[in-house]
Scaffold this motif. Structure first.
Motif, PDB file in Angstrom:
ATOM      1  N   LYS A   1     -10.942   5.982  -0.702  1.00  0.00           N
ATOM      2  CA  LYS A   1      -9.680   6.238   0.084  1.00  0.00           C
ATOM      3  C   LYS A   1      -9.677   6.854   1.168  1.00  0.00           C
ATOM      4  O   LYS A   1     -10.326   8.021   1.344  1.00  0.00           O
ATOM      5  CB  LYS A   1      -8.450   6.473  -0.872  1.00  0.00           C
ATOM      6  CG  LYS A   1      -8.460   5.517  -2.204  1.00  0.00           C
ATOM      7  CD  LYS A   1      -7.179   6.270  -3.024  1.00  0.00           C
ATOM      8  CE  LYS A   1      -7.133   5.239  -4.312  1.00  0.00           C
ATOM      9  NZ  LYS A   1      -6.453   5.934  -5.285  1.00  0.00           N
TER      10      LYS A   1
ATOM     11  N   PRO B   1      -5.532   2.063   5.474  1.00  0.00           N
ATOM     12  CA  PRO B   1      -5.915   0.688   5.352  1.00  0.00           C
ATOM     13  C   PRO B   1      -5.122  -0.514   5.716  1.00  0.00           C
ATOM     14  O   PRO B   1      -3.986  -0.104   6.001  1.00  0.00           O
ATOM     15  CB  PRO B   1      -5.917   0.638   3.806  1.00  0.00           C
ATOM     16  CG  PRO B   1      -5.165   1.640   3.427  1.00  0.00           C
ATOM     17  CD  PRO B   1      -5.152   2.813   4.228  1.00  0.00           C
TER      18      PRO B   1
ATOM     19  N   ASP C   1      -3.257   4.842  -1.818  1.00  0.00           N
ATOM     20  CA  ASP C   1      -4.324   3.929  -1.244  1.00  0.00           C
ATOM     21  C   ASP C   1      -4.908   4.640  -0.014  1.00  0.00           C
ATOM     22  O   ASP C   1      -5.941   4.388   0.342  1.00  0.00           O
ATOM     23  CB  ASP C   1      -3.895   2.680  -0.560  1.00  0.00           C
ATOM     24  CG  ASP C   1      -3.029   1.825  -1.853  1.00  0.00           C
ATOM     25  OD1 ASP C   1      -4.036   1.388  -2.824  1.00  0.00           O
ATOM     26  OD2 ASP C   1      -1.979   1.598  -2.038  1.00  0.00           O
ATOM     27  N   ALA C   2      -4.270   5.824   0.312  1.00  0.00           N
ATOM     28  CA  ALA C   2      -4.686   6.754   1.319  1.00  0.00           C
ATOM     29  C   ALA C   2      -4.141   8.063   1.299  1.00  0.00           C
ATOM     30  O   ALA C   2      -3.042   8.054   0.473  1.00  0.00           O
ATOM     31  CB  ALA C   2      -4.482   6.080   2.771  1.00  0.00           C
TER      32      ALA C   2
ATOM     33  N   HIS D   1     -13.414   8.213  -5.522  1.00  0.00           N
ATOM     34  CA  HIS D   1     -12.461   7.320  -4.716  1.00  0.00           C
ATOM     35  C   HIS D   1     -13.060   7.130  -3.415  1.00  0.00           C
ATOM     36  O   HIS D   1     -14.002   7.932  -2.899  1.00  0.00           O
ATOM     37  CB  HIS D   1     -10.929   7.759  -4.641  1.00  0.00           C
ATOM     38  CG  HIS D   1     -10.626   8.981  -3.638  1.00  0.00           C
ATOM     39  ND1 HIS D   1     -10.737   8.778  -2.192  1.00  0.00           N
ATOM     40  CD2 HIS D   1     -10.873  10.288  -3.784  1.00  0.00           C
ATOM     41  CE1 HIS D   1     -10.472   9.901  -1.664  1.00  0.00           C
ATOM     42  NE2 HIS D   1     -10.579  10.840  -2.704  1.00  0.00           N
TER      43      HIS D   1
ATOM     44  N   LYS E   1       0.771  -1.105  -0.021  1.00  0.00           N
ATOM     45  CA  LYS E   1       0.091  -0.088  -0.201  1.00  0.00           C
ATOM     46  C   LYS E   1       0.898   1.178  -0.029  1.00  0.00           C
ATOM     47  O   LYS E   1       2.030   1.178   0.638  1.00  0.00           O
ATOM     48  CB  LYS E   1      -0.988   0.181   1.137  1.00  0.00           C
ATOM     49  CG  LYS E   1      -1.776  -1.031   1.294  1.00  0.00           C
ATOM     50  CD  LYS E   1      -2.846  -1.058   0.745  1.00  0.00           C
ATOM     51  CE  LYS E   1      -4.000  -2.273   1.134  1.00  0.00           C
ATOM     52  NZ  LYS E   1      -5.061  -2.384   0.314  1.00  0.00           N
TER      53      LYS E   1
END
Length: 183
Positions: free
Chosen positions: A131, A180, A102-103, A129, A5
Motif C-alpha cells: 500500500k 490508489p 488501503d494507503a 503490504h 477505499k
C-alpha cells in the motif's frame, strides 16, 4: 454507500506551533471525504487527530477511530466517529489500522507518529503490504527526516530498491497523486 477505499492517517495528538498543520489536516480530511475515501486514524479528539476527523466528518465522510483501552478510558475518543474500534494494546491498534487501510498518510507529529510511519515502511520493505505510504511534508516539517533517509540510502543502510516505499507530498494534491484509484 460507504467509501470504497480508506486512508490511514498518522498524526500528532497536538496541533504543533505552526497553524498550517491544523489547517492542512482539516483540509486533507475534507478532501478525502469529498473524494469518497474513508479515514482511519488513532481515534482521538485532540490535536491534528481531531482536525483530520472533523474535516472528514464535515463533508459527510466515514471516519473510523482505532483507540487502545488505555486512551479510551481517558475519554480521548472523538465523540462523532462513524465507527470506534477499541483494542487492548498499541500493537493491536497499529495492526488493525493497517488492516483497515488501503494507503497511509503521515502528517506532522511526535514520537508516536514517527514510530507508526517507520513501522509501516518496514512492513512494506518486508512485503507485508504494498500500500502507498505518503509523508505529507507540511511547511517542510519533515525536511530533516527526508535528509536523514537520503543519507541512510547514500550510506547503504536503506536499499535503493526501497526508495519508492515512501512517497513525499508537499501539498494535498501531491497526496492524491499517490493514493490508489477510488471508483
Amino acid at each position: 454507500m460507504g467509501p470504497s477505499k480508506r486512508v490511514c492517517v498518522y498524526c500528532g495528538s497536538s496541533k504543533g506551533d505552526n497553524p498550517a498543520y491544523a489547517k492542512q489536516a482539516k483540509m486533507l480530511g475534507q478532501e478525502l471525504a469529498s473524494h469518497n475515501f474513508g479515514v482511519v486514524y488513532g481515534g482521538g479528539s485532540v490535536g491534528l487527530m481531531n482536525e483530520i476527523a472533523d474535516g472528514a466528518l464535515s463533508r459527510g465522510g466515514e471516519v473510523q477511530g482505532v483507540i487502545p483501552t488505555l486512551l479510551d478510558d481517558k475519554d480521548h475518543a472523538h465523540p462523532l466517529l462513524t465507527k470506534r474500534h477499541i483494542t487492548s494494546t498499541l500493537h493491536e491498534r497499529k495492526a488493525l489500522m493497517a488492516e483497515l487501510a488501503d494507503a497511509f498518510i503521515t502528517l506532522p507529529g511526535g514520537y508516536g507518529t514517527l514510530e507508526e510511519l517507520m513501522e509501516i515502511i518496514t512492513w512494506a520493505q518486508h512485503g507485508l503490504h504494498d500500500k502507498p505510504v505518503i509523508l505529507f511534508n507540511i511547511d517542510g516539517y519533515y525536511n530533516q527526516l527526508i535528509e536523514f533517509i537520503e543519507q541512510a540510502m547514500n550510506e547503504g543502510f536503506i536499499n535503493a530498491n526501497h526508495e519508492q516505499s515512501l512517497r513525499i507530498a508537499d501539498c494535498i494534491e501531491d497526496c492524491f497523486n499517490f493514493l490508489p484509484s477510488n471508483p
